[in-house]
Enzyme design. Structure first.
Site, PDB file in Angstrom:
ATOM      1  CG  ASP A  97      -1.895   9.092  -3.162  1.00 20.80           C
ATOM      2  OD1 ASP A  97      -2.868   8.943  -3.928  1.00 20.80           O
ATOM      3  OD2 ASP A  97      -1.713   8.394  -2.145  1.00 20.80           O
ATOM      4  CB  CYS A 143      -4.258   2.018   4.484  1.00 21.39           C
ATOM      5  SG  CYS A 143      -4.941   0.412   4.188  1.00 21.39           S
ATOM      6  CD  GLN A 196      -9.691   8.906  -0.905  1.00 21.48           C
ATOM      7  OE1 GLN A 196     -10.830   9.236  -1.282  1.00 21.48           O
ATOM      8  NE2 GLN A 196      -9.436   7.690  -0.460  1.00 21.48           N
ATOM      9  CG  HIS A 210      -3.387   4.878   1.588  1.00 18.96           C
ATOM     10  ND1 HIS A 210      -2.766   3.729   1.169  1.00 18.96           N
ATOM     11  CD2 HIS A 210      -4.694   4.541   1.767  1.00 18.96           C
ATOM     12  CE1 HIS A 210      -3.644   2.746   1.088  1.00 18.96           C
ATOM     13  NE2 HIS A 210      -4.832   3.213   1.452  1.00 18.96           N
ATOM     14  CE  LYS A 227      -8.644   4.604  -3.244  1.00 18.72           C
ATOM     15  NZ  LYS A 227      -9.280   3.983  -2.076  1.00 18.72           N
TER      16      LYS A 227
HETATM   17  C1  LIG Z   1      -4.790   8.581  -0.489  1.00 17.53           C
HETATM   18  C2  LIG Z   1      -4.708   7.170  -0.977  1.00 17.53           C
HETATM   19  N1  LIG Z   1      -3.601   6.757  -1.598  1.00 17.53           N
HETATM   20  C3  LIG Z   1      -3.475   5.512  -2.095  1.00 17.53           C
HETATM   21  C4  LIG Z   1      -4.495   4.601  -1.960  1.00 17.53           C
HETATM   22  C5  LIG Z   1      -4.325   3.228  -2.521  1.00 17.53           C
HETATM   23  O1  LIG Z   1      -5.208   3.046  -3.592  1.00 17.53           O
HETATM   24  P1  LIG Z   1      -5.376   1.612  -4.291  1.00 17.53           P
HETATM   25  O2  LIG Z   1      -5.723   0.664  -3.180  1.00 17.53           O
HETATM   26  O3  LIG Z   1      -6.495   1.823  -5.248  1.00 17.53           O
HETATM   27  O4  LIG Z   1      -4.081   1.282  -4.929  1.00 17.53           O
HETATM   28  C6  LIG Z   1      -5.673   4.977  -1.305  1.00 17.53           C
HETATM   29  C7  LIG Z   1      -6.764   4.013  -1.097  1.00 17.53           C
HETATM   30  O5  LIG Z   1      -7.592   4.166  -0.228  1.00 17.53           O
HETATM   31  C8  LIG Z   1      -5.787   6.303  -0.809  1.00 17.53           C
HETATM   32  O6  LIG Z   1      -6.896   6.720  -0.198  1.00 17.53           O
END
Ligand SMILES: Cc1ncc(COP(=O)(O)O)c(C=O)c1O
Length: 403
Positions: free
Chosen positions: A197, A361, A200, A120, A223
């Site tokens: 990270d 993203c 998800q 992401h 999430k």
């Molecule tokens: C794998 C992953 N990393 C990071 C993020 C960023 O999360 P946030 O927008 O809650 O900071 C997301 C959001 O969709 C994501 O799916």
């Protein structure tokens, strides 16, 4: 296909307010159970006060409630020390703290940071920026045609100049569940710290930080059935006094003079200013909610939904699915041939089916898939087989309408 609990949907007020809603955008944000919403309302109606400051009862009870959530988060991820948990705004901020507050000062020209080709943007741009600034290299573990990481490259990507490996647990586009244990152990053999990270996966999949041995782990409350604007940074003890805050200000200090400030220790030094108290309290409630369910059954259930959806989708000749990972979470990406993904999402939206269309993203991943955008369906425990059937039949209608 037995739902996690028969009445699970009734615990989420959004569905009584929108009875016809099929919500399949859970990878973007999950819906919130009543208990989480109520905990935020209760905080404002019955407990509102700032933390760590007041000597009166409301403030000390807000502080206790806020600090208790550190315990709950630590337990959720199997960390023994609640002070390993720093509260942030979310995954994005947590990664930026590690990139700018920790990594930047270690990085030298010619060093490298390794990420994967399925990250992401939140787990890409912060590293890209610090690498640019320090003339370091951002190196990428490639993704194969099925959406798996090509780990045969890992050993050669991780060199004596690699300062950090940052990798997603689950791809937010293809649903790939990465073998993070194997990846972490490979990096640790070369003394390279690893950031996971878990945006998800946290709250949906078991994470045991002790077994995993990750150095940093980051995720967002929203999430995992919690409120927006609250997130987590877990750090191993050995790095904690090396992480500098992104923000300086009140609440994070021991003593301030005009020419000098003595700071509190991690995690409090990273939480300057008034934190998102209600968000953190809601995160605690979300963890209680998650722990009231059987995580194994939830995974089995959403997995079955995903497989059922994929089977139906694969039977539609006008659909092109993307990725076929060895291990997959409940996230599916596809295109309807000759119909733009935004038109697909718009058509489904008109019949109350919420899906996501775009690059999610993750533009470099989409680029490697050879497309600018896909339609993404992502499941959670309140989804049903009927949601899948309605989506498939809407896709059939869409095709009739479009041809
Ligand atoms: C794998 C992953 N990393 C990071 C993020 C960023 O999360 P946030 O927008 O809650 O900071 C997301 C959001 O969709 C994501 O799916």
């Amino acid at each position: 296909m037995t739902p996690v609990t028969n009445s699970i949907k009734s615990l989420f007020p959004i569905f009584s307010n929108h009875p016809a809603l099929v919500y399949l955008d859970n990878a973007a944000t999950s819906q919130k159970p009543k208990s989480v919403i109520q905990s935020v309302i209760d905080y404002y109606e019955k407990e509102n006060a700032n933390v760590h400051r007041g000597l009166y009862k409301l403030s000390s009870s807000a502080t206790t409630r806020y600090e208790e959530v550190r315990n709950k988060v630590a337990k959720l991820i199997g960390a023994s020390d609640p002070n390993s948990i720093s509260f942030t705004k979310g995954t994005t901020e947590s990664i930026n703290v590690v990139a700018h507050g920790f990594l930047k000062k270690l990085l030298m020209a010619g060093d490298s940071v390794v990420i994967s080709g399925m990250e992401h943007h939140a787990n890409l741009i912060p590293w890209q920026q610090v690498c640019k600034e320090k003339k370091a290299l951002l190196r990428i573990i490639p993704v194969d045609g099925d959406g798996n990481l090509d780990l045969s490259t890992l050993d050669s990507l991780l060199t004596t100049n690699t300062r950090l490996l940052a990798i997603t647990h689950i791809s937010n586009v293809l649903g790939t569940i990465n073998p993070i244990e194997e990846i972490i152990s490979c990096a640790h053999k070369k003394n390279i710290p690893v950031l996971i990270d878990a945006a998800q996966s946290a709250g949906h999949y078991p994470i045991d930080i002790k077994n995993l041995d990750a150095d940093f782990l980051v995720f967002s409350a929203h999430k995992m059935f919690g409120p927006l604007g609250a997130g987590v940074l877990f750090s191993l003890e050995k790095y904690r006094n090396q992480i500098e805050p992104l923000n300086y200000g009140g609440g994070a200090i021991k003593n301030v003079e005009f020419d000098h400030t003595e700071f509190l220790e991690y995690p409090h030094n990273l939480e300057a200013g008034t934190p998102n108290i209600s968000g953190v309290i809601g995160l605690g409630e979300a963890i209680d909610f998650i722990q009231s369910l059987d995580m194994k059954s939830s995974i089995l259930y959403t997995n079955e939904l995903m497989i059922y959806f994929k089977e139906k989708l694969n039977s539609l000749p006008f659909v092109k699915p993307f990725g076929n990972p060895v291990k997959s979470g409940s996230i599916v990406s596809f295109q309807v041939k000759n119909v733009h993904p935004h038109d697909v999402a718009g058509f489904l939206g008109n019949v109350n089916i919420a899906v996501r269309a775009g690059h999610h993203c993750a533009q470099p991943l989409l680029e490697s898939l050879g497309v600018p955008s896909t339609v993404r369906v992502s499941f959670a425990i309140y989804n049903t087989k009927e949601d899948v059937d309605r989506t498939i039949s809407a896709l059939i209608d869409l095709k009739k309408f479009w041809s």
